[in-house]
Design an enzyme around this catalytic site. Structure first.
Site, mmCIF file in Angstrom:
data_model
loop_
_atom_site.group_PDB
_atom_site.id
_atom_site.type_symbol
_atom_site.label_atom_id
_atom_site.label_comp_id
_atom_site.label_asym_id
_atom_site.label_seq_id
_atom_site.Cartn_x
_atom_site.Cartn_y
_atom_site.Cartn_z
ATOM 1 N N CYS A 37 4.215 -4.443 0.827
ATOM 2 C CA CYS A 37 5.340 -5.750 0.335
ATOM 3 C C CYS A 37 5.094 -6.923 0.884
ATOM 4 O O CYS A 37 4.257 -7.726 1.296
ATOM 5 C CB CYS A 37 6.663 -5.254 -0.167
ATOM 6 S SG CYS A 37 7.008 -5.946 -1.981
ATOM 7 N N HIS B 76 5.389 0.798 -2.859
ATOM 8 C CA HIS B 76 6.859 1.168 -2.084
ATOM 9 C C HIS B 76 6.692 3.632 -1.921
ATOM 10 O O HIS B 76 6.407 3.457 -2.953
ATOM 11 C CB HIS B 76 8.334 1.177 -2.012
ATOM 12 C CG HIS B 76 8.257 -0.639 -1.569
ATOM 13 N ND1 HIS B 76 7.910 -0.944 -0.223
ATOM 14 C CD2 HIS B 76 7.830 -1.532 -2.626
ATOM 15 C CE1 HIS B 76 8.518 -2.068 0.040
ATOM 16 N NE2 HIS B 76 8.491 -2.655 -1.482
#
Length: 484
Positions: A332, A429
């Protein structure tokens, strides 16, 4: 009729989140339909619900303990710190505003209705709602407009059990002192207390227990010994993870501690592996030269954390690590940092402009106001292993290295890999919770996996529930709860 009870603490980190998780599993094993609830949480470690909303990671674990799907009503207000004095306010899973602490204080009374509405909806789906407070009700300077502790408890008519942490010392003063500073009507909301994290012979604390009961007129619901397997559950705070001894050190993973690190649950399955050592590298320390993998985690403020990364000299350490043949993974915000540039034309993270990235991936990121929040099913083409993850991010990343993705989301390629194959990035994630994928990824790096992670978490929740059954009077706790 639904019943509810609230656990508040004499301070932060007294173990409220874990106790609610354990109680949720214990009462679920008794056949009750249980729901966790936290009116207000402050954390950048968020989870994504099936509805595509954000809640605190601790509430997602509590939902798992209760054997139900996480829902935005379990944590209606989530504060995600962006600076020392400001945070993003997430209401019912969606971004509401970015504001300073002072501005949020004026906003809280308006949010109380939203919080109680969520509680009412959640209560309609359960036999028992276990409510977790935030911080401490003894912070009476924050009492006006409170929605996290006594303000909520009194508005919803939920009785409170006060939890003290004996491991810190001074637990008698913690509990008696809390009662002494509370408004009398707030103090009347408390129906009992519990002592958490006890070590040693409980008989040696009998006089202390009696002293608390005499001074407060509150009954004890239990003195809870230290739960040795707590480390097997996902960490709520990065310091919980940093304090763990993880693995035998045969394969070392270095994780620079970013100032606004977010969604570090990616690290939990790795830290649980017996042959891995996950080191959280504090600012001021160099990235270790013997690390096999440098993992750059997510960030709530990517550009600010990128600048801090350079100030710490980690950019130089990372270049040396790559030159030595080491592997790098950015997730991310970490993925965005590894690219050539990060453009923020609208000033979403602060000053509008374009910023140079670390330059280890041939990709460029443009920040945009629309936030992507969703659960994601993916596949690791190299091994065929499926995995489930989630996305919480601003921005779009494109560039030549995206032509070498290492994951697939449906027919869409995900992530990027540099020409050597040793530097990778992804927006996903939670991917390391998938045992087959984690094993395949680690095997590529020369490490081994011997863990069934989800099974370990579930069995640890069962063990925690049994621990509470032995040392806490759950029948009394249920009797203390109120109909709502």
């Amino acid at each position: 009729m639904t019943r509810a009870i609230m656990l508040q603490g004499t301070g932060s980190n007294v173990g409220k989140s874990m106790l609610v998780a354990g109680l949720a599993r214990a009462f679920a094993r008794r056949g009750l339909s249980v729901a966790p609830f936290k009116p207000q949480n402050m954390s950048n470690n968020a989870a994504v619900t099936p509805q595509g909303g954000e809640i605190g990671r601790a509430q997602a674990l509590q939902a798992l303990a209760a054997r139900r799907a996480p829902h935005v009503d379990m944590n209606p207000v989530l504060l995600k710190p962006e600076t020392d004095t400001g945070a993003q306010v997430v209401l019912h899973g969606r971004r509401l505003a970015n504001c300073s602490a002072r501005d949020f204080a004026t906003m809280k009374p308006r949010l109380l209705r939203d919080v109680t509405d969520s509680f009412t909806r959640l209560a309609s789906t359960a036999d028992l709602v276990l409510v977790e407070g935030a911080g401490s009700p003894a912070e009476i300077n924050l009492r006006a407009g409170d929605i996290a502790n006594m303000g909520f408890a009194r508005a919803a008519g939920v009785p409170v059990v006060l939890v003290g942490d004996i491991d810190r010392g001074g637990v008698i003063a913690q509990i008696v002192g809390t009662q002494s500073v509370l408004d009398p009507q707030d103090a009347a909301q408390v129906v009992g207390f519990a002592i958490n994290k006890f070590r040693g012979d409980p008989e040696l604390f009998e006089d202390g227990l009696a002293a608390i009961e005499i001074r407060t007129a509150w009954p004890s619901v239990g003195v809870l010994p230290w739960f040795d397997d707590a480390w097997r559950l996902p960490a709520e705070d990065i310091m919980d993870l940093a304090g763990r001894h993880t693995g035998d050190g045969a394969f070392r993973i270095a994780v620079p501690r970013l100032g606004r690190m977010a969604n570090f649950d990616d690290l939990d399955p790795l830290a649980a592996e017996p042959h891995l050592r996950v080191d959280i590298i504090e600012p001021g320390r160099p990235l270790p030269g013997d690390a096999a993998l440098v993992l750059i985690p997510g960030s709530k403020s990517t550009i600010a954390d990128l600048e801090a990364f350079r100030r710490n000299g980690w950019d130089i350490d990372l270049t040396a690590h790559i030159r030595r043949g080491g592997h790098v993974l950015g997730l991310c915000g970490g993925y965005q940092m590894l690219g050539r540039s990060i453009a923020d034309p609208d000033g979403i993270e602060g000053r509008a402009g374009s910023y140079p990235g670390l330059g280890h991936l041939a990709v460029d990121t443009v920040m945009a106001p629309a936030k992507r929040v969703q659960l994601t099913q993916a596949r690791h083409p190299a091994s065929g292993a499926p995995l489930e993850g989630y996305e919480i991010h601003l921005g779009r990343t494109e560039g030549p290295d995206c032509a070498r993705p290492w994951l697939e989301v449906g027919s869409r390629p995900e992530g990027a890999t540099n020409a050597t194959g040793r530097v990778r990035g992804s927006y996903l994630h939670g991917l390391f919770a998938a045992d087959a994928f984690r094993g395949a990824y680690l095997a590529e790096l020369g490490a081994q996996s011997g863990l069934k992670y989800d099974d370990q978490v579930d069995s640890t929740l069962d063990a925690l529930a049994a621990h509470l059954e032995r040392h806490m009077d759950l029948d009394l706790l249920l009797h203390m709860s109120a109909k709502v």
